[in-house]
Enzyme design. Structure first.
Site, PDB file in Angstrom:
ATOM      1  NE  ARG A 170     -10.699  -2.081  -2.719  1.00 32.92           N
ATOM      2  CZ  ARG A 170      -9.998  -1.462  -1.766  1.00 32.92           C
ATOM      3  NH1 ARG A 170      -8.820  -1.920  -1.422  1.00 32.92           N
ATOM      4  NH2 ARG A 170     -10.454  -0.366  -1.204  1.00 32.92           N
ATOM      5  CE1 TYR A 219      -9.721   3.516   6.734  1.00 27.96           C
ATOM      6  CE2 TYR A 219      -8.635   4.587   8.582  1.00 27.96           C
ATOM      7  CZ  TYR A 219      -8.626   4.167   7.277  1.00 27.96           C
ATOM      8  OH  TYR A 219      -7.520   4.388   6.501  1.00 27.96           O
ATOM      9  CE  LYS A 220      -8.401   0.400   5.076  1.00 31.72           C
ATOM     10  NZ  LYS A 220      -6.953   0.316   4.889  1.00 31.72           N
ATOM     11  CG  ASP A 279      -0.735  -2.255   7.088  1.00 28.37           C
ATOM     12  OD1 ASP A 279      -1.829  -2.500   7.620  1.00 28.37           O
ATOM     13  OD2 ASP A 279      -0.470  -1.176   6.515  1.00 28.37           O
ATOM     14  CG  PHE A 312      -1.993   0.940   1.289  1.00 28.44           C
ATOM     15  CD1 PHE A 312      -3.189   0.659   0.627  1.00 28.44           C
ATOM     16  CD2 PHE A 312      -1.882   2.126   1.988  1.00 28.44           C
ATOM     17  CE1 PHE A 312      -4.252   1.553   0.667  1.00 28.44           C
ATOM     18  CE2 PHE A 312      -2.940   3.032   2.025  1.00 28.44           C
ATOM     19  CZ  PHE A 312      -4.130   2.745   1.369  1.00 28.44           C
TER      20      PHE A 312
HETATM   21  C1  PLP Z   1      -6.234   1.521   4.713  1.00 26.63           C
HETATM   22  C2  PLP Z   1      -4.792   1.244   4.825  1.00 26.63           C
HETATM   23  C3  PLP Z   1      -3.960   2.113   5.502  1.00 26.63           C
HETATM   24  C4  PLP Z   1      -4.519   3.379   6.052  1.00 26.63           C
HETATM   25  O1  PLP Z   1      -3.630   4.158   6.740  1.00 26.63           O
HETATM   26  P1  PLP Z   1      -4.163   5.451   7.510  1.00 26.63           P
HETATM   27  O2  PLP Z   1      -2.950   6.061   8.022  1.00 26.63           O
HETATM   28  O3  PLP Z   1      -5.088   4.952   8.585  1.00 26.63           O
HETATM   29  O4  PLP Z   1      -4.907   6.289   6.522  1.00 26.63           O
HETATM   30  C5  PLP Z   1      -2.624   1.756   5.654  1.00 26.63           C
HETATM   31  N1  PLP Z   1      -2.137   0.621   5.120  1.00 26.63           N
HETATM   32  C6  PLP Z   1      -2.936  -0.227   4.431  1.00 26.63           C
HETATM   33  C7  PLP Z   1      -2.372  -1.481   3.874  1.00 26.63           C
HETATM   34  C8  PLP Z   1      -4.281   0.062   4.252  1.00 26.63           C
HETATM   35  O5  PLP Z   1      -5.067  -0.758   3.564  1.00 26.63           O
END
Ligand code: PLP
Length: 414
Positions: A373, A224-225, A199, A128
């Site tokens: 997705r 938040y997911k 992560d 990501f």
């Molecule tokens: C959603 C997501 C994030 C989000 O990071 P924030 O700092 O909370 O915005 C980070 N890493 C991955 C792999 C994600 O899917």
């Protein structure tokens, strides 16, 4: 696997599934099939009342005394303990604080400090973007020679030499849903003398993650997911207790001090995971996250995972049979064991197709360049919803209703 052959059959299987019976914990708007809980979980039905209660009775009436009277000060660790139970961690190993990005910063630096004789952060091109940006940022500010090594997934093992301090990977690929073998990869990192930092953004609350069994060193994850904590909910950080005495945060804030209200100018870290706290915790957001985590804990990860596999298998099978010939191509692993709780299909007009779907009440999202997705969170998605969603998709493709100028206008958030 028991795939329904018609809509009534799907409804019958839902009726027998104890997970589907928990749908009352959410009240999604009528007419909406929500397949985007992997990006933003919907609000649990209990959250608004609980947040209002905290606002009126705790913040409103008891004011600042609530930090003690209502235990606000311990909430980051309490919610952390609740999340620990969902990811195979022990109470005291998880704290809720800051964002995933900021926790990555803290833990990458912590890893480099635990391995001072090594200079490489190893990650993959498929990761990501924020994870890679943050790692690059660390390499620029750390004040010693650090290399960020970003390689294609297939080269990870060969890139794992004895310069590597930490292997930083996302467990579930955000585009395809492909999972890493966390146990095997962590063992490979350890065999090379490196730490493993995972992560769990797309894993926590969806997959049966067992950090203890995999002997993971460090992890971060998203509130938040699948944990349904609300937009911008605080994230979490995990550090295996075996490393606590060597943990050294690069952001020593007063909330991570052993005794913040001594107002001592000398920083003394709080024992254990609490050191990763930095500034004052966002109590209203923590309360909302606590409600979200409770919905996952009530269902239990094992059951959630089982049903989500059923849902994603049904989705793939229906899309491939009912939408055949419309240019959709599965971009996710076909083996559910190698897949997280999401499924992606490629389509050369992916963006307008997704906009047409959303307009028709089937909410997924789009990831560049061509991915539709869909996330499957069984807490509020049933087999009948999958059945209906694929029917909507088939109609949009068959009638080409996606082919309108307004569906091609790119919004800021896709
Ligand atoms: C959603 C997501 C994030 C989000 O990071 P924030 O700092 O909370 O915005 C980070 N890493 C991955 C792999 C994600 O899917």
């Amino acid at each position: 696997m028991n795939l329904p052959t018609n809509r009534d059959d799907a409804a019958r299987l839902d009726g027998r599934d104890p997970i589907s019976a928990l749908r009352h914990n959410f009240d999604l708007p009528p007419g909406v099939i929500y397949l985007d809980g992997n990006s933003l979980g919907p609000p649990p039905a209990a959250t608004a009342a609980r947040v209002e209660e905290v606002m009126r009775h705790e913040w409103g009436r008891d004011l600042i005394t609530s930090w003690n009277r209502h235990g606000w000060i311990d909430l980051p660790l309490r919610v952390g303990d609740a999340i620990a139970g969902l990811i195979g961690a022990t109470p005291g190993e998880v704290v809720v604080t800051d964002s995933t990005s900021i926790n990555l910063f803290k833990l990458i630096v912590a890893a480099l400090r635990i391995r001072p004789d090594r200079r490489v952060i190893l990650t993959e091109e498929e990761n990501f973007p924020t994870d890679v940006y943050i790692a690059r940022g660390v390499s620029q500010v750390i004040g010693r020679d650090v290399e960020l090594r970003v390689v294609p997934r297939r080269d990870l093992t060969s890139a794992l030499d004895d310069d590597v301090a930490v292997v930083m990977l996302t467990h579930v690929d955000f585009r395809t849903g492909e999972t890493h073998d966390m146990v095997a990869m962590t063992r490979r990192a350890h065999d090379a003398g490196a730490l493993a930092l995972w992560d769990l953004a797309h894993s926590a609350g969806a997959l049966d993650v067992d950090l203890a069994a995999a002997e993971v060193d460090l992890a971060v994850g998203c509130g938040y997911k699948y944990l349904n904590g609300g937009p911008g909910a605080p994230a979490f950080a995990f550090v295996a207790s075996a490393l606590h005495d060597r943990l050294e945060t690069p952001l020593p804030g007063w909330m991570g001090h052993a005794s913040p209200f001594e107002m001592d100018l000398n920083y003394r870290p709080a024992p254990g995971i609490a050191q990763l706290l930095c500034g004052t915790p966002p109590i209203l957001s923590l309360v909302a996250l606590q409600c979200g985590v409770a919905t996952v804990a009530e269902a239990g990860i094992a059951g959630l995972r089982r049903t989500s596999v059923d849902l994603s298998e049904l989705f793939i099978s229906l899309v491939e049979s009912r939408c055949h010939g419309f240019g959709l191509e599965l971009a996710s692993p076909r083996d559910p064991e190698k897949r997280g709780s999401q499924v992606s299909f490629r389509h050369c007009n992916g963006y307008p197709v997704m906009q047409a779907l959303i307009t028709a009440g089937v909410i997924g999202d789009f990831r560049a360049p061509d991915l539709l997705r869909f996330g499957f969170a069984p807490l509020y998605v049933r087999r009948v919803d999958i059945w209906d969603a694929v029917e909507v998709l088939r109609r949009i493709l068959a009638d080409q209703t996606w082919d309108r100028p307004e569906y091609r206008i790119r919004a800021k958030v896709t």
